[in-house]
Structure formats: structure tokens, C-alpha cells
Write a protein that holds these residues in place. Structure first.
Motif, short mmCIF file in Angstrom:
data_model
loop_
_atom_site.label_atom_id
_atom_site.label_comp_id
_atom_site.label_asym_id
_atom_site.label_seq_id
_atom_site.Cartn_x
_atom_site.Cartn_y
_atom_site.Cartn_z
N ALA A 17 0.81 -1.22 0.00
CA ALA A 17 0.00 0.00 0.00
C ALA A 17 0.85 1.27 0.00
N ALA A 18 1.85 1.32 0.90
CA ALA A 18 2.67 2.54 1.01
C ALA A 18 3.45 2.83 -0.28
N PRO A 19 4.21 1.86 -0.83
CA PRO A 19 4.94 2.17 -2.07
C PRO A 19 4.04 2.45 -3.27
N VAL A 20 2.88 1.78 -3.32
CA VAL A 20 1.96 2.02 -4.45
C VAL A 20 1.37 3.42 -4.36
N VAL A 21 0.90 3.81 -3.17
CA VAL A 21 0.36 5.17 -3.00
C VAL A 21 1.43 6.21 -3.28
N PHE A 22 2.64 5.94 -2.79
CA PHE A 22 3.75 6.87 -3.02
C PHE A 22 4.04 6.99 -4.52
N SER A 23 4.07 5.88 -5.24
CA SER A 23 4.34 5.90 -6.68
C SER A 23 3.23 6.63 -7.43
N ILE A 24 1.99 6.46 -6.99
CA ILE A 24 0.87 7.16 -7.63
C ILE A 24 1.00 8.67 -7.43
N LEU A 25 1.41 9.09 -6.22
CA LEU A 25 1.62 10.52 -5.97
C LEU A 25 2.73 11.07 -6.86
N CYS A 26 3.80 10.28 -7.02
CA CYS A 26 4.89 10.70 -7.92
C CYS A 26 4.38 10.79 -9.37
N THR A 27 3.49 9.86 -9.74
CA THR A 27 2.90 9.89 -11.08
C THR A 27 2.10 11.16 -11.30
N LEU A 28 1.30 11.54 -10.30
CA LEU A 28 0.49 12.77 -10.41
C LEU A 28 1.39 14.01 -10.48
N LEU A 29 2.46 14.01 -9.67
CA LEU A 29 3.39 15.15 -9.71
C LEU A 29 4.06 15.25 -11.08
N THR A 30 4.49 14.11 -11.63
CA THR A 30 5.13 14.11 -12.94
C THR A 30 4.14 14.53 -14.03
N ALA A 31 2.88 14.12 -13.88
CA ALA A 31 1.86 14.52 -14.86
C ALA A 31 1.67 16.03 -14.86
N TRP A 32 1.66 16.65 -13.66
CA TRP A 32 1.55 18.11 -13.61
C TRP A 32 2.75 18.77 -14.27
N VAL A 33 3.94 18.26 -13.97
CA VAL A 33 5.16 18.81 -14.59
C VAL A 33 5.09 18.63 -16.11
N SER A 34 4.64 17.47 -16.56
CA SER A 34 4.60 17.16 -17.98
C SER A 34 3.63 18.06 -18.74
N PHE A 35 2.42 18.24 -18.20
CA PHE A 35 1.38 18.97 -18.92
C PHE A 35 1.42 20.47 -18.70
N PHE A 36 1.96 20.92 -17.56
CA PHE A 36 1.93 22.35 -17.26
C PHE A 36 3.29 22.91 -16.84
N GLY A 37 4.02 22.16 -16.01
CA GLY A 37 5.22 22.71 -15.38
C GLY A 37 6.33 23.04 -16.36
N VAL A 38 6.56 22.18 -17.36
CA VAL A 38 7.66 22.39 -18.30
C VAL A 38 7.51 23.72 -19.03
N SER A 39 6.33 23.94 -19.61
CA SER A 39 6.11 25.17 -20.38
C SER A 39 6.11 26.39 -19.47
N TRP A 40 5.54 26.26 -18.25
CA TRP A 40 5.55 27.38 -17.30
C TRP A 40 6.98 27.79 -16.98
N GLY A 41 7.82 26.82 -16.70
CA GLY A 41 9.20 27.11 -16.35
C GLY A 41 9.97 27.72 -17.50
N MET A 42 9.86 27.14 -18.70
CA MET A 42 10.63 27.63 -19.83
C MET A 42 10.16 29.00 -20.29
N ASP A 43 8.85 29.25 -20.26
CA ASP A 43 8.34 30.58 -20.63
C ASP A 43 8.85 31.65 -19.67
N ASN A 44 8.82 31.34 -18.38
CA ASN A 44 9.30 32.31 -17.39
C ASN A 44 10.81 32.49 -17.48
N PHE A 45 11.53 31.40 -17.77
CA PHE A 45 12.98 31.49 -17.93
C PHE A 45 13.34 32.43 -19.08
N LYS A 46 12.70 32.24 -20.21
CA LYS A 46 13.00 33.07 -21.38
C LYS A 46 12.63 34.53 -21.15
#
Length: 392
Positions: free
Chosen positions: A103-132
Motif C-alpha cells: 500500500a505505502a509504495p503504491v500510494v507513493f508511486s501514484i503521488l509521484c505519477t500525479l506530480l510528474t503529470a503536472w510537470v509534464s502537462f503544465f510545469g515544463v512550459s511554465w518554467g521555460m516561458d518564465n525562464f526566457k
């Protein structure tokens, strides 16, 4: 009650090692990137806080890859420690099966999946746009400071700038002279009674917007030198920042830096069909699939790490770290091959980028089943037996 306490303890240890791994990996990569961008930082005279701000904007771009690594490392190292310290053996002796510990590693992995999904769909472009935009703002500010009233400025390659009056508050220039020699064989002298300094974030350029002036253009040809005089109501002198910073380009539109919405806009835009002989559009297709598959890698690699920690029971922690990185390098090599084949249209992006997830997921399920039934081979015992056999 005991199982709940076990899950809290395991989750807490996973979270601590995850933060430590992510921070360490991210720091190493950002230090390497800082060395690559040292010309940019030195040229702008940026302070520590300003550099730290730029690194914050760069972080999501790297976290898309680093979060799956950190997730796998944390699960692998926690269960390796529990296995080496005989905690897993004690838990099994107490009637706790491997499936009850998931239960603990699966829930932890799912949370990491959700965090990576946010980075993938929103975070990358937010960071690069602000950097430029932040880099361009620093450059624009420096440009204003460099343009001293009544002084010829030659800091920009191929350009000589002069303004009789410079207003630092509203970026306005009065009585502007520009000598443009950025194109071989062509020179232009531009004079205008007024102008303004602006930035073009999308193209990564500094603009000198001039009004109501004249261009005296000289071009050398086979029949001698030709002189043209043109009047204009508005004219933009564009500064090529790649020349100013030794090839570092800010304005290039790269699929790996685009937002999720922008990727689909490009995919549906027929004008991009023939750009770079279709190679650019193929990269966009690969990037869309990659943004979908990378978050799932957290869950897949997290599950994969659990049974393989049993296989290396007795291995020291630092060697366990090396082994986990080796496993991830195998995964990432498969992803890289799939990406390369997809970009040259030899293999479907979906096949190339989802195959590593599918393969490691199958191995994870098979490994969990073998570990739960205590049939998973112990690599350290196997190596010890080989050493004993060779001594005989």
C-alpha cells in the motif's frame, strides 16, 4: 493498527529518500547547466538571487526525467534496507505478506505519477516561458544601461548604436542612429527622431522600434555598389542574441519546451506539415506521447523496484544506489531508442515509448509474484556460491 503504522513508517522513509534523491540529482544537473550558461550569466552580471530564480524556472524541465528516477531510487533503497536488515523476514514471520506491504509504495508511486503529470502537462512550459522572459528582461535592462546618452555603443555584434537622449523610465530614445552590418555585403545606416527598446519573448529578441526615420542602405554587387534611401513610419532593428551569447538561443520553438496545448496546436496546424521536411512535426508527435508515458514510469518503476530489492538482499546501500541507477539507465536507453526511431519515423512513437513501460510492468508483476511466494532468486547468495565454488 500495526499494518497502518507500518505503512506510515515506510511512507515516511520513502518520502525522505525521495526528497534527498531529487534534490541531489537536480542540484548536479543545474550545476552542469550553470557551466553551460556561464557566458549568459557573466554577460548579464546576475546576482545569486537572480540566478536562483532562473534555476527555479529551469527545474520543471529536468524534473520530468528526475522524478521517475527519484521514485525508483527511494522504493529500491527502502526495501533493500528492510531486506538487508531482516525486517522483511521478521514481518513475514509475523504473518505480514508482501502484498500487505504494497500500500505505502503504491500510494507513493501514484503521488509521484500525479506530480510528474503536472510537470509534464503544465510545469515544463511554465518554467521555460518564465525562464526566457526573465532572461530577456535582464538583457533589456542591461541594454538600457549600456545605451548612454551621446555615446556610440558597439557591444552588440554587427551593430553600432547611438542615442542623443535615453529615458530609463519609459525606455524611450531620442535622435537615434543605428549602423547595421549584420548581413555580409550589406550595410544600412538608420536614423530616426525617436525610438523605444522592446522585447519579443516568442523569438527571443531585443527590438529597437524606430519611428519616422530613413534608411540609407548600401549593397555591393557585381555591377558595383548600390545605394538606396528609404523612408519609414516604423522600423524594427532586431538583435540576434545567439551572437551576443555565443550560440545560446532563447527564441527557438522546441517541442520539448512547449505546453501541452501548444503541442496540439502545432499538430493540428497545416502550416507546420512541411517545416524541416516534416521532421519538426514528427518531433511534436513523439513529444506528445512522451509527455503521456513519462508520468506512468513512476508507477511502473516503483513496482519494479520492490521485488528486485529482494534479489540484492545483503548488498550495501551505496552499491544498491548504483544498481538502481543501472536499472533506470536500461529503461532510459529503451526510451531514448524509441524516441530516436520515432523522430525519424521508423517506429510508431506509441510503440517506441510505451514498450519500456509495458516490459518493466510485466517484469514487476512477475517479480512481485515470485517474491511473495519466496521464489525470487537472491543474487548475492548466487555470487557467494560462485566464489566458494571457485575456491574449491
Amino acid at each position: 493498527m500495526f499494518i497502518r503504522l507500518l505503512h506510515r513508517r515506510v511512507f515516511g522513509e520513502l518520502f525522505f529518500i525521495f526528497l534527498l534523491s531529487l534534490a541531489s540529482l537536480l542540484s548536479l544537473i543545474l550545476i552542469g547547466r550553470m557551466l553551460q550558461l556561464r557566458e549568459l550569466f557573466l554577460a548579464q552580471g546576475l546576482g545569486l538571487l537572480e540566478i536562483a530564480e532562473l534555476f527555479v524556472y529551469l527545474s520543471p524541465f529536468f524534473m520530468l526525467l528526475l522524478i521517475p528516477i527519484a521514485c525508483m531510487l527511494s522504493v529500491f533503497l527502502v526495501f533493500l534496507r528492510m531486506s538487508t536488515d531482516r525486517e522483511l523476514l521478521a514481518l513475514r514471520a509475523g504473518g505480514v505478506s508482501l502484498y500487505q506491504m504494497l500500500a505505502a509504495p503504491v500510494v507513493f508511486s501514484i503521488l509521484c505519477t500525479l506530480l510528474t503529470a503536472w510537470v509534464s502537462f503544465f510545469g515544463v512550459s511554465w518554467g521555460m516561458d518564465n525562464f526566457k522572459s526573465t532572461v530577456l528582461e535582464h538583457i533589456r535592462t542591461r541594454t538600457q544601461l549600456m545605451l548612454q546618452p551621446g555615446v556610440f555603443n558597439r557591444d552588440f555584434p554587427g551593430l553600432t548604436l547611438f542615442a542623443e537622449n535615453v529615458d530609463p523610465t519609459n525606455k524611450h530614445l531620442k535622435f537615434v542612429f543605428v549602423r547595421d552590418e549584420t548581413r555580409p555585403g550589406v550595410s544600412a545606416t538608420i536614423v530616426a527622431p525617436e525610438g523605444v527598446i522592446a522585447t519579443d519573448t516568442s523569438k527571443g529578441q531585443i527590438l529597437f522600434l524606430l519611428k519616422d526615420g530613413h534608411i540609407y542602405r548600401s549593397e555591393k554587387g557585381k555591377n558595383g555598389e548600390r545605394l538606396d534611401v528609404l523612408g519609414f513610419s516604423s522600423y524594427a532593428v532586431r538583435l540576434d542574441l545567439s551572437k551576443l551569447f555565443k550560440g545560446y538561443r532563447i527564441g527557438d520553438e522546441k517541442p520539448k519546451e512547449m505546453s501541452w496545448a501548444r503541442l496540439h496546436e502545432v499538430l493540428d496546424d497545416p502550416t507546420y506539415k512541411d517545416v524541416d521536411d516534416g521532421h519538426f512535426l514528427q518531433k511534436v508527435k513523439v513529444e506528445i506521447v512522451k509527455r503521456q508515458s513519462m508520468p506512468v514510469a513512476c508507477l511502473v518503476l516503483g513496482l519494479f523496484a520492490i521485488p528486485f530489492a529482494f534479489a540484492f538482499q545483503g548488498l550495501k546501500q551505496y552499491l544498491g544506489l548504483v544498481m538502481a541507477l543501472v536499472f533506470f539507465m536500461v529503461y532510459y536507453t529503451m526510451v531514448s531508442i524509441g524516441t530516436s526511431l520515432g523522430e525519424i519515423n521508423v517506429l510508431s512513437p506509441a510503440v517506441g515509448l510505451w514498450t519500456p513501460n509495458a516490459l518493466f510492468f510485466v517484469l514487476a508483476l512477475a517479480g512481485l509474484r515470485m517474491a511473495a511466494s519466496e521464489k525470487f532468486p537472491n543474487v548475492m547468495t548466487f555470487l557467494s556460491n560462485i566464489r566458494l565454488w571457485r575456491k574449491k
